[in-house]
Motif scaffolding. Sequence first.
Motif, PDB file in Angstrom:
ATOM      1  N   GLU A 229     -11.205  -0.599  -6.717  1.00  0.00           N
ATOM      2  CA  GLU A 229     -12.408  -0.747  -7.521  1.00  0.00           C
ATOM      3  C   GLU A 229     -13.668  -0.450  -6.702  1.00  0.00           C
ATOM      4  OE1 GLU A 229     -14.814  -4.283  -9.836  1.00  0.00           O
ATOM      5  OE2 GLU A 229     -12.619  -4.364  -9.801  1.00  0.00           O
ATOM      6  N   LYS A 230     -13.734  -0.968  -5.485  1.00  0.00           N
ATOM      7  CA  LYS A 230     -14.928  -0.783  -4.660  1.00  0.00           C
ATOM      8  C   LYS A 230     -15.020   0.639  -4.119  1.00  0.00           C
ATOM      9  CE  LYS A 230     -17.890  -2.850  -1.340  1.00  0.00           C
ATOM     10  NZ  LYS A 230     -18.461  -4.114  -1.056  1.00  0.00           N
ATOM     11  N   GLU A 231     -13.899   1.217  -3.723  1.00  0.00           N
ATOM     12  CA  GLU A 231     -13.918   2.535  -3.095  1.00  0.00           C
ATOM     13  C   GLU A 231     -14.008   3.675  -4.102  1.00  0.00           C
ATOM     14  OE1 GLU A 231     -14.377   3.112   0.090  1.00  0.00           O
ATOM     15  OE2 GLU A 231     -14.359   0.966   0.460  1.00  0.00           O
ATOM     16  N   GLY A 232     -13.491   3.482  -5.311  1.00  0.00           N
ATOM     17  CA  GLY A 232     -13.545   4.542  -6.325  1.00  0.00           C
ATOM     18  C   GLY A 232     -12.670   5.722  -5.968  1.00  0.00           C
ATOM     19  N   ASP A 233     -13.269   6.784  -5.426  1.00  0.00           N
ATOM     20  CA  ASP A 233     -12.529   7.975  -5.016  1.00  0.00           C
ATOM     21  C   ASP A 233     -11.709   7.634  -3.771  1.00  0.00           C
ATOM     22  OD1 ASP A 233     -11.595  10.493  -4.366  1.00  0.00           O
ATOM     23  OD2 ASP A 233     -13.539  11.210  -3.634  1.00  0.00           O
ATOM     24  N   LEU A 234     -10.401   7.742  -3.870  1.00  0.00           N
ATOM     25  CA  LEU A 234      -9.518   7.331  -2.770  1.00  0.00           C
ATOM     26  C   LEU A 234      -9.140   8.479  -1.844  1.00  0.00           C
ATOM     27  CD1 LEU A 234      -7.111   5.001  -4.792  1.00  0.00           C
ATOM     28  CD2 LEU A 234      -9.208   4.385  -3.570  1.00  0.00           C
ATOM     29  N   SER A 235      -9.671   9.677  -2.109  1.00  0.00           N
ATOM     30  CA  SER A 235      -9.233  10.860  -1.364  1.00  0.00           C
ATOM     31  C   SER A 235      -9.584  10.816   0.123  1.00  0.00           C
ATOM     32  CB  SER A 235      -9.814  12.125  -1.994  1.00  0.00           C
ATOM     33  OG  SER A 235     -11.233  12.095  -1.928  1.00  0.00           O
TER      34      SER A 235
ATOM     35  N   VAL B 109      -0.696  -4.872  10.336  1.00  0.00           N
ATOM     36  CA  VAL B 109       0.040  -3.638  10.055  1.00  0.00           C
ATOM     37  C   VAL B 109       0.919  -3.769   8.814  1.00  0.00           C
ATOM     38  CG1 VAL B 109       1.700  -1.964  10.967  1.00  0.00           C
ATOM     39  CG2 VAL B 109      -0.091  -2.903  12.460  1.00  0.00           C
ATOM     40  N   PRO B 110       1.811  -4.772   8.728  1.00  0.00           N
ATOM     41  CA  PRO B 110       2.588  -4.890   7.490  1.00  0.00           C
ATOM     42  C   PRO B 110       1.719  -5.197   6.276  1.00  0.00           C
ATOM     43  CG  PRO B 110       3.110  -6.704   8.985  1.00  0.00           C
ATOM     44  CD  PRO B 110       2.249  -5.735   9.736  1.00  0.00           C
ATOM     45  N   LEU B 111       0.628  -5.930   6.466  1.00  0.00           N
ATOM     46  CA  LEU B 111      -0.281  -6.190   5.345  1.00  0.00           C
ATOM     47  C   LEU B 111      -0.906  -4.887   4.850  1.00  0.00           C
ATOM     48  CD1 LEU B 111      -2.038  -9.482   6.496  1.00  0.00           C
ATOM     49  CD2 LEU B 111      -0.594  -9.203   4.472  1.00  0.00           C
ATOM     50  N   ALA B 112      -1.333  -4.021   5.769  1.00  0.00           N
ATOM     51  CA  ALA B 112      -1.911  -2.726   5.378  1.00  0.00           C
ATOM     52  C   ALA B 112      -0.889  -1.889   4.624  1.00  0.00           C
ATOM     53  CB  ALA B 112      -2.417  -1.983   6.613  1.00  0.00           C
ATOM     54  N   LYS B 113       0.359  -1.904   5.080  1.00  0.00           N
ATOM     55  CA  LYS B 113       1.420  -1.145   4.399  1.00  0.00           C
ATOM     56  C   LYS B 113       1.682  -1.709   3.009  1.00  0.00           C
ATOM     57  CE  LYS B 113       3.645   0.424   8.634  1.00  0.00           C
ATOM     58  NZ  LYS B 113       4.808   0.307   9.520  1.00  0.00           N
ATOM     59  N   MET B 114       1.649  -3.028   2.875  1.00  0.00           N
ATOM     60  CA  MET B 114       1.844  -3.654   1.563  1.00  0.00           C
ATOM     61  C   MET B 114       0.713  -3.284   0.608  1.00  0.00           C
ATOM     62  SD  MET B 114       3.048  -7.394   3.028  1.00  0.00           S
ATOM     63  CE  MET B 114       2.947  -8.282   1.500  1.00  0.00           C
ATOM     64  N   ILE B 115      -0.530  -3.316   1.111  1.00  0.00           N
ATOM     65  CA  ILE B 115      -1.682  -2.959   0.281  1.00  0.00           C
ATOM     66  C   ILE B 115      -1.594  -1.496  -0.138  1.00  0.00           C
ATOM     67  CG2 ILE B 115      -4.201  -2.643   0.290  1.00  0.00           C
ATOM     68  CD1 ILE B 115      -4.330  -5.176   2.106  1.00  0.00           C
ATOM     69  N   ALA B 116      -1.239  -0.625   0.802  1.00  0.00           N
ATOM     70  CA  ALA B 116      -1.107   0.805   0.491  1.00  0.00           C
ATOM     71  C   ALA B 116      -0.041   1.043  -0.573  1.00  0.00           C
ATOM     72  CB  ALA B 116      -0.783   1.598   1.757  1.00  0.00           C
ATOM     73  N   ALA B 117       1.063   0.310  -0.486  1.00  0.00           N
ATOM     74  CA  ALA B 117       2.133   0.451  -1.490  1.00  0.00           C
ATOM     75  C   ALA B 117       1.637   0.019  -2.867  1.00  0.00           C
ATOM     76  CB  ALA B 117       3.359  -0.365  -1.078  1.00  0.00           C
ATOM     77  N   ARG B 118       0.849  -1.060  -2.917  1.00  0.00           N
ATOM     78  CA  ARG B 118       0.305  -1.527  -4.204  1.00  0.00           C
ATOM     79  C   ARG B 118      -0.701  -0.521  -4.759  1.00  0.00           C
ATOM     80  NH1 ARG B 118       2.746  -5.061  -1.889  1.00  0.00           N
ATOM     81  NH2 ARG B 118       3.391  -7.067  -2.692  1.00  0.00           N
ATOM     82  N   ILE B 119      -1.539   0.051  -3.877  1.00  0.00           N
ATOM     83  CA  ILE B 119      -2.506   1.058  -4.314  1.00  0.00           C
ATOM     84  C   ILE B 119      -1.774   2.256  -4.908  1.00  0.00           C
ATOM     85  CG2 ILE B 119      -4.220   2.752  -3.515  1.00  0.00           C
ATOM     86  CD1 ILE B 119      -5.258   0.576  -1.573  1.00  0.00           C
ATOM     87  N   ALA B 120      -0.728   2.710  -4.239  1.00  0.00           N
ATOM     88  CA  ALA B 120       0.053   3.849  -4.739  1.00  0.00           C
ATOM     89  C   ALA B 120       0.698   3.520  -6.077  1.00  0.00           C
ATOM     90  CB  ALA B 120       1.119   4.245  -3.713  1.00  0.00           C
ATOM     91  N   ALA B 121       1.172   2.285  -6.228  1.00  0.00           N
ATOM     92  CA  ALA B 121       1.857   1.882  -7.467  1.00  0.00           C
ATOM     93  C   ALA B 121       0.911   1.873  -8.666  1.00  0.00           C
ATOM     94  CB  ALA B 121       2.499   0.504  -7.293  1.00  0.00           C
ATOM     95  N   HIS B 122      -0.319   1.420  -8.496  1.00  0.00           N
ATOM     96  CA  HIS B 122      -1.201   1.321  -9.663  1.00  0.00           C
ATOM     97  C   HIS B 122      -2.227   2.436  -9.769  1.00  0.00           C
ATOM     98  CE1 HIS B 122      -4.479  -0.622  -7.356  1.00  0.00           C
ATOM     99  NE2 HIS B 122      -3.598  -1.474  -6.893  1.00  0.00           N
TER     100      HIS B 122
ATOM    101  N   GLY C 290      -1.472   5.762  -8.195  1.00  0.00           N
ATOM    102  CA  GLY C 290      -0.789   7.033  -7.991  1.00  0.00           C
ATOM    103  C   GLY C 290      -1.253   7.784  -6.756  1.00  0.00           C
ATOM    104  N   VAL C 291      -2.124   7.167  -5.950  1.00  0.00           N
ATOM    105  CA  VAL C 291      -2.646   7.815  -4.745  1.00  0.00           C
ATOM    106  C   VAL C 291      -2.011   7.181  -3.519  1.00  0.00           C
ATOM    107  CG1 VAL C 291      -4.722   8.281  -3.369  1.00  0.00           C
ATOM    108  CG2 VAL C 291      -4.845   8.314  -5.864  1.00  0.00           C
ATOM    109  N   SER C 292      -1.481   8.039  -2.666  1.00  0.00           N
ATOM    110  CA  SER C 292      -0.896   7.571  -1.412  1.00  0.00           C
ATOM    111  C   SER C 292      -1.986   7.553  -0.344  1.00  0.00           C
ATOM    112  CB  SER C 292       0.241   8.503  -0.998  1.00  0.00           C
ATOM    113  OG  SER C 292       0.811   8.059   0.205  1.00  0.00           O
ATOM    114  N   VAL C 293      -2.341   6.362   0.102  1.00  0.00           N
ATOM    115  CA  VAL C 293      -3.391   6.184   1.106  1.00  0.00           C
ATOM    116  C   VAL C 293      -2.731   6.092   2.481  1.00  0.00           C
ATOM    117  CG1 VAL C 293      -5.234   4.643   1.879  1.00  0.00           C
ATOM    118  CG2 VAL C 293      -4.856   4.982  -0.563  1.00  0.00           C
ATOM    119  N   PRO C 294      -3.189   6.888   3.459  1.00  0.00           N
ATOM    120  CA  PRO C 294      -2.578   6.801   4.791  1.00  0.00           C
ATOM    121  C   PRO C 294      -2.841   5.454   5.453  1.00  0.00           C
ATOM    122  CG  PRO C 294      -4.504   8.258   4.838  1.00  0.00           C
ATOM    123  CD  PRO C 294      -4.271   7.876   3.405  1.00  0.00           C
ATOM    124  N   VAL C 295      -1.876   5.025   6.262  1.00  0.00           N
ATOM    125  CA  VAL C 295      -1.976   3.758   6.981  1.00  0.00           C
ATOM    126  C   VAL C 295      -1.829   4.029   8.467  1.00  0.00           C
ATOM    127  CG1 VAL C 295      -0.948   1.479   7.341  1.00  0.00           C
ATOM    128  CG2 VAL C 295      -1.007   2.474   5.045  1.00  0.00           C
TER     129      VAL C 295
END
Length: 182
Positions: free
Chosen positions: A26-32, A44-57, A59-64
Amino acid sequence: MKLKAQIMDAGAVERCVTRLSYEIVEKEGDLSNLALVGICTRGVPLAKMIAARIAAHSGVSVPVGVLDISLYRDDLTTISELPEVHSSSLSFDVTGKRIVLVDDVLYTGRTARAAIDALFSLGRPGTIRLAILVDRGHRELPIRADFVGKNVPTSQKEMVAVHLTETDGDTGVLLYEKENEN
């Protein structure tokens, strides 16, 4: 240390991580141009968990990336004569990126400051935001989290311990009372 309370169980941690992922989107908007950087160890595992949730809702894969701040700490010599140094691993250039640093507990702010220094040694990010699972207060530096899973007011005699399956075999957040030191 004496166990005082369980602050969050595995389900509560999962819900916080999901909420953090939505808040970041919501805050970042454009995830590119967004990247998550987990601070060793539990960030590190928290960042991976957040990235997985972002991708799930979204559709954008954010690098970690993985960031070791050991050599950037201002208390390096007081921790140990031979500090344990991990390796940083970022598969992307931080220059110009919108970075979200991820860690488990925000306390004095010194870890976040060290992480910012470490990031700047790798390049010049466009922005740096901070996502924290637990904010326990007691800042020594003017640092605040942009995204907070849970605020837990504590005393100086207490300690917050985050457990994650990847690092500890179970997931939850515990509050300990420090024993009297005589």
